[in-house]
Design an enzyme around this catalytic site. Structure first.
Site, PDB file in Angstrom:
ATOM      1  N   ARG A 133      11.262  -6.796   5.251  1.00  0.00           N
ATOM      2  CA  ARG A 133      11.223  -5.359   5.514  1.00  0.00           C
ATOM      3  C   ARG A 133      11.797  -5.041   6.891  1.00  0.00           C
ATOM      4  O   ARG A 133      12.484  -4.041   7.072  1.00  0.00           O
ATOM      5  CB  ARG A 133       9.775  -4.860   5.424  1.00  0.00           C
ATOM      6  CG  ARG A 133       9.636  -3.381   5.672  1.00  0.00           C
ATOM      7  CD  ARG A 133       8.297  -2.868   5.221  1.00  0.00           C
ATOM      8  NE  ARG A 133       7.288  -3.042   6.246  1.00  0.00           N
ATOM      9  CZ  ARG A 133       6.006  -2.744   6.069  1.00  0.00           C
ATOM     10  NH1 ARG A 133       5.567  -2.327   4.904  1.00  0.00           N
ATOM     11  NH2 ARG A 133       5.143  -2.905   7.047  1.00  0.00           N
TER      12      ARG A 133
ATOM     13  N   LYS B  22       0.833  -1.218   0.000  1.00  0.00           N
ATOM     14  CA  LYS B  22       0.000   0.000   0.000  1.00  0.00           C
ATOM     15  C   LYS B  22       0.860   1.256   0.000  1.00  0.00           C
ATOM     16  O   LYS B  22       0.630   2.163  -0.776  1.00  0.00           O
ATOM     17  CB  LYS B  22      -0.883   0.066   1.259  1.00  0.00           C
ATOM     18  CG  LYS B  22      -1.979  -0.940   1.354  1.00  0.00           C
ATOM     19  CD  LYS B  22      -2.938  -0.602   2.502  1.00  0.00           C
ATOM     20  CE  LYS B  22      -2.284  -0.562   3.881  1.00  0.00           C
ATOM     21  NZ  LYS B  22      -1.765  -1.852   4.337  1.00  0.00           N
TER      22      LYS B  22
ATOM     23  N   ARG C 246      -0.436  -8.591  13.704  1.00  0.00           N
ATOM     24  CA  ARG C 246      -0.924  -7.538  12.793  1.00  0.00           C
ATOM     25  C   ARG C 246      -1.829  -8.141  11.718  1.00  0.00           C
ATOM     26  O   ARG C 246      -2.829  -7.546  11.322  1.00  0.00           O
ATOM     27  CB  ARG C 246       0.245  -6.793  12.155  1.00  0.00           C
ATOM     28  CG  ARG C 246       1.015  -5.944  13.168  1.00  0.00           C
ATOM     29  CD  ARG C 246       2.219  -5.290  12.538  1.00  0.00           C
ATOM     30  NE  ARG C 246       1.821  -4.152  11.731  1.00  0.00           N
ATOM     31  CZ  ARG C 246       2.487  -3.709  10.674  1.00  0.00           C
ATOM     32  NH1 ARG C 246       3.581  -4.309  10.273  1.00  0.00           N
ATOM     33  NH2 ARG C 246       2.057  -2.677  10.008  1.00  0.00           N
TER      34      ARG C 246
ATOM     35  N   ARG D 141      -9.233   1.779   9.308  1.00  0.00           N
ATOM     36  CA  ARG D 141      -8.749   0.456   9.683  1.00  0.00           C
ATOM     37  C   ARG D 141      -9.860  -0.384  10.318  1.00  0.00           C
ATOM     38  O   ARG D 141      -9.640  -1.533  10.653  1.00  0.00           O
ATOM     39  CB  ARG D 141      -7.694   0.671  10.715  1.00  0.00           C
ATOM     40  CG  ARG D 141      -6.321   0.072  10.774  1.00  0.00           C
ATOM     41  CD  ARG D 141      -5.566  -0.366   9.649  1.00  0.00           C
ATOM     42  NE  ARG D 141      -4.270  -0.844  10.046  1.00  0.00           N
ATOM     43  CZ  ARG D 141      -3.119  -0.261   9.740  1.00  0.00           C
ATOM     44  NH1 ARG D 141      -3.105   0.837   9.042  1.00  0.00           N
ATOM     45  NH2 ARG D 141      -1.991  -0.807  10.127  1.00  0.00           N
TER      46      ARG D 141
HETATM   47  P1  AMP Z   1       0.958   0.743   9.122  1.00  0.00           P
HETATM   48  O1  AMP Z   1       2.276   1.352   8.776  1.00  0.00           O
HETATM   49  O2  AMP Z   1      -0.193   1.352   8.393  1.00  0.00           O
HETATM   50  O3  AMP Z   1       0.962  -0.748   8.987  1.00  0.00           O
HETATM   51  O4  AMP Z   1       0.707   1.058  10.670  1.00  0.00           O
HETATM   52  C1  AMP Z   1       1.601   0.675  11.693  1.00  0.00           C
HETATM   53  C2  AMP Z   1       0.881   0.609  13.028  1.00  0.00           C
HETATM   54  O5  AMP Z   1       0.323   1.892  13.347  1.00  0.00           O
HETATM   55  C3  AMP Z   1      -0.308  -0.341  13.067  1.00  0.00           C
HETATM   56  O6  AMP Z   1       0.093  -1.662  13.373  1.00  0.00           O
HETATM   57  C4  AMP Z   1      -1.157   0.280  14.166  1.00  0.00           C
HETATM   58  O7  AMP Z   1      -0.637  -0.021  15.454  1.00  0.00           O
HETATM   59  C5  AMP Z   1      -0.958   1.754  13.951  1.00  0.00           C
HETATM   60  N1  AMP Z   1      -1.973   2.325  13.030  1.00  0.00           N
HETATM   61  C6  AMP Z   1      -1.762   2.837  11.786  1.00  0.00           C
HETATM   62  N2  AMP Z   1      -2.906   3.285  11.249  1.00  0.00           N
HETATM   63  C7  AMP Z   1      -3.880   3.048  12.163  1.00  0.00           C
HETATM   64  C8  AMP Z   1      -5.282   3.272  12.200  1.00  0.00           C
HETATM   65  N3  AMP Z   1      -5.937   3.832  11.161  1.00  0.00           N
HETATM   66  N4  AMP Z   1      -5.954   2.899  13.315  1.00  0.00           N
HETATM   67  C9  AMP Z   1      -5.324   2.348  14.375  1.00  0.00           C
HETATM   68  N5  AMP Z   1      -4.004   2.090  14.406  1.00  0.00           N
HETATM   69  C10 AMP Z   1      -3.282   2.446  13.312  1.00  0.00           C
END
Ligand code: AMP
Length: 186
Positions: free
Chosen positions: A128, A14, A145, A89
């Site tokens: 990564r 993404k 996750r 999310r």
């Molecule tokens: P990402 O880089 O989008 O995978 O986000 C990394 C981490 O940030 C996730 O595992 C969540 O802990 C937190 N996070 C990111 N976006 C959200 C969201 N929209 N709602 C809740 N937690 C988020």
């Protein structure tokens, strides 16, 4: 004016694809994960509150995220369009976004769903974590996750499909192939 939402599991690409597309459209790429990582690194109030959730691979509580996204979408550069990556999310976040856009008399154009099978995601995320030193990418946290994605985020696929706004793209191809498929779809 382009407003896109990127859905998909962690490791689907993404961020990479959203960045490429945002650049070519001249609009901001808004990644809630990036904003949170920055807040964490700078030890801001938000960063300190989000820290323990991110460490475990859990979602950061909605009230923190909603305030953060509200503020980001109110900034001047977001007036001309955006690509959202990592938000919404869950269904509560998606409903909040609807409300926010309604109030601003705006709407999004499409929701892009990048599809990649779980076993490929685990390998990509492990790679990564070695390359980027991301502490949220250990094997246990990666598994969590993915679970959180399936439990809380994947219901959004039907949420948007029912509104005929979902476009699914096969994310299990080379970066260039995914970009080409995306550009053809939007
Ligand atoms: P990402 O880089 O989008 O995978 O986000 C990394 C981490 O940030 C996730 O595992 C969540 O802990 C937190 N996070 C990111 N976006 C959200 C969201 N929209 N709602 C809740 N937690 C988020």
């Amino acid at each position: 004016m382009t407003r896109l939402i990127f859905l998909g599991p962690p490791g689907a690409g993404k961020g990479t694809q959203a960045k490429i597309l945002a650049n070519s459209c001249g609009i901001p790429h808004i990644s809630t994960g990036d904003i949170l990582r920055q807040a964490r690194a700078q030890k801001t109030d938000l960063g300190l509150k989000a820290d323990a959730y991110m460490e475990r691979g859990e979602l950061v509580p909605d009230h923190l995220i909603l305030e953060m996204i509200h503020e980001r979408l109110s900034q001047a550069d977001a007036a001309n369009g955006w690509i959202l990556d990592g938000f919404p999310r869950n269904v509560a976040q998606a409903s909040f976004l609807d409300e926010l856009l309604n109030k601003a008399n705006q709407h999004y154009d499409q929701v892009i769903n990048l599809e990649v099978p779980d076993e490929i995601l685990v390998n990509r995320l492990l790679e990564r974590s070695t390359k980027e030193g991301r502490s949220d990418d250990t094997i246990d946290v990666i598994r969590r996750r993915l679970e959180v994605y399936h439990e809380q985020t994947s219901p959004l696929i039907d949420f948007y499909k029912n509104r005929n706004q979902l476009v699914s793209i096969n994310g299990d191809q080379s970066m260039e192939e995914v970009t080409a498929a995306l550009k053809a779809a939007i």
